[in-house]
Write an enzyme that holds these catalytic residues in place. Structure first.
Site, PDB file in Angstrom:
ATOM      1  N   HIS A  61      23.842 -54.507  12.544  1.00 24.01           N
ATOM      2  CA  HIS A  61      24.586 -55.773  12.599  1.00 24.01           C
ATOM      3  C   HIS A  61      25.054 -56.128  14.003  1.00 24.01           C
ATOM      4  O   HIS A  61      25.504 -57.246  14.239  1.00 24.01           O
ATOM      5  CB  HIS A  61      25.776 -55.744  11.626  1.00 24.01           C
ATOM      6  CG  HIS A  61      26.921 -54.891  12.041  1.00 24.01           C
ATOM      7  ND1 HIS A  61      27.174 -53.655  11.503  1.00 24.01           N
ATOM      8  CD2 HIS A  61      27.911 -55.107  12.939  1.00 24.01           C
ATOM      9  CE1 HIS A  61      28.270 -53.146  12.045  1.00 24.01           C
ATOM     10  NE2 HIS A  61      28.731 -54.015  12.925  1.00 24.01           N
ATOM     11  N   ASP A 109      22.246 -50.327   7.425  1.00 24.98           N
ATOM     12  CA  ASP A 109      22.813 -50.858   8.671  1.00 24.98           C
ATOM     13  C   ASP A 109      22.575 -49.864   9.812  1.00 24.98           C
ATOM     14  O   ASP A 109      23.465 -49.143  10.245  1.00 24.98           O
ATOM     15  CB  ASP A 109      24.316 -51.108   8.472  1.00 24.98           C
ATOM     16  CG  ASP A 109      24.946 -51.868   9.633  1.00 24.98           C
ATOM     17  OD1 ASP A 109      24.190 -52.364  10.495  1.00 24.98           O
ATOM     18  OD2 ASP A 109      26.185 -51.964   9.657  1.00 24.98           O
ATOM     19  N   SER A 204      31.751 -50.790  16.066  1.00 27.33           N
ATOM     20  CA  SER A 204      30.533 -50.726  15.265  1.00 27.33           C
ATOM     21  C   SER A 204      29.424 -50.004  16.008  1.00 27.33           C
ATOM     22  O   SER A 204      29.260 -50.141  17.215  1.00 27.33           O
ATOM     23  CB  SER A 204      30.047 -52.132  14.917  1.00 27.33           C
ATOM     24  OG  SER A 204      30.857 -52.706  13.945  1.00 27.33           O
ATOM     25  N   GLY A 205      28.652 -49.251  15.254  1.00 30.64           N
ATOM     26  CA  GLY A 205      27.509 -48.561  15.834  1.00 30.64           C
ATOM     27  C   GLY A 205      27.817 -47.180  16.361  1.00 30.64           C
ATOM     28  O   GLY A 205      26.903 -46.397  16.624  1.00 30.64           O
TER      29      GLY A 205
END
Length: 260
Positions: A61, A109, A204-205
């Site tokens: 994402h 994801d 994120s990530g």
């Protein structure tokens, strides 16, 4: 810290906005997490982690749905607002998003970014191990998440790397709080039941590290609560990761049609 995909349900996280935070955490010892990668996509930021000299794992994402996005990966950083001698920067031209990634449900994801040239491994830039295929982390296991995200719900992003400890939760905990948590084989549920520690926008990530391995990837959480939080379960994607890494290797062969 918390970077989330564009989700349409009110029960899920807000759209990924490029800011991030570690709530209730602390600054890490500089360069004690040498696998951490800082991803810049214009006005947005994400985390990631180095798994081999030419490959970084992160969340799909972070780039999905964006047009003409340019990704810059920085390795060896502690303070991303300074030009540290340890830093290595890469303008990434090639990445692969899992073919079954869904922005609506946050399933699959995960993405793999190719670094060219390869990173130079040093004491401040090194790889982290991945779990074996379908290896699982038991509920109650203490893990940690690091990132350059926000340090409070209304605070600014952090210039230095921070981390927080989170406990792996039973699947039913996430099932009760998050209506779209139904892919337990591909997701990990974790968090702080006292709601004092969390990832937030900009994280994120980044990796959920348990027992020295990157078992999860920061994915999403409830829009109005910091508990529980969802991570992509890396062990579920080991076969896909291996397949894509083999393709990366083929791209580096002489006269390869897909070579840059």
């Amino acid at each position: 810290m918390l970077l989330l995909p564009l989700l349409t349900s009110a029960f899920l996280l807000v759209p990924w906005a490029g800011a991030g935070r570690i709530i209730g955490g602390s600054e890490v010892k500089p360069h004690s997490r040498p696998y951490m990668a800082y991803l810049s996509t214009g006005k947005s930021r994400c985390g990631g982690f180095l798994i081999q000299p030419d490959a970084v794992l992160s969340a799909a994402h972070c780039v999905a749905g964006k047009k003409n996005v340019t990704v810059i990966v920085t390795l060896g950083a502690h303070n991303v607002e300074k030009r540290e001698l340890s830093q290595q920067k890469f303008h990434v031209r090639h990445w692969v998003i899992h073919p079954k990634y869904s922005q609506n449900t946050s399933e699959n994801d995960i993405m793999l970014l190719k670094l060219k040239p390869k990173a130079k491994l040093t004491k401040k830039v090194s790889c982290i191990s991945l779990p074996s295929d379908n290896e699982r982390v038991k509920p109650g296991t203490k893990c940690n998440v690091a990132g350059w995200g926000r340090t409070s719900t209304s605070g600014s992003v952090s210039s230095v790397l921070r981390e927080v400890d989170l406990e792996v939760q039973c699947d039913n905990v996430c099932g009760e709080h998050l209506k779209k948590y139904y892919r337990q084989t591909s997701m990990i549920c974790a968090g702080d039941e006292n709601s004092k520690k969390a990832f937030f926008e900009g994280d994120s990530g980044g990796p959920l590290v348990c027992n020295g391995k990157a078992h999860g990837i920061v994915s999403y959480r409830h829009k109005y609560s910091i508990f529980p939080e969802i991570f992509t379960r890396v062990s579920n994607f080991v076969p896909w990761i291996r397949k894509e890494l083999r393709k990366f290797a083929l791209q580096d062969l002489p006269d390869s049609p897909s070579s840059d």
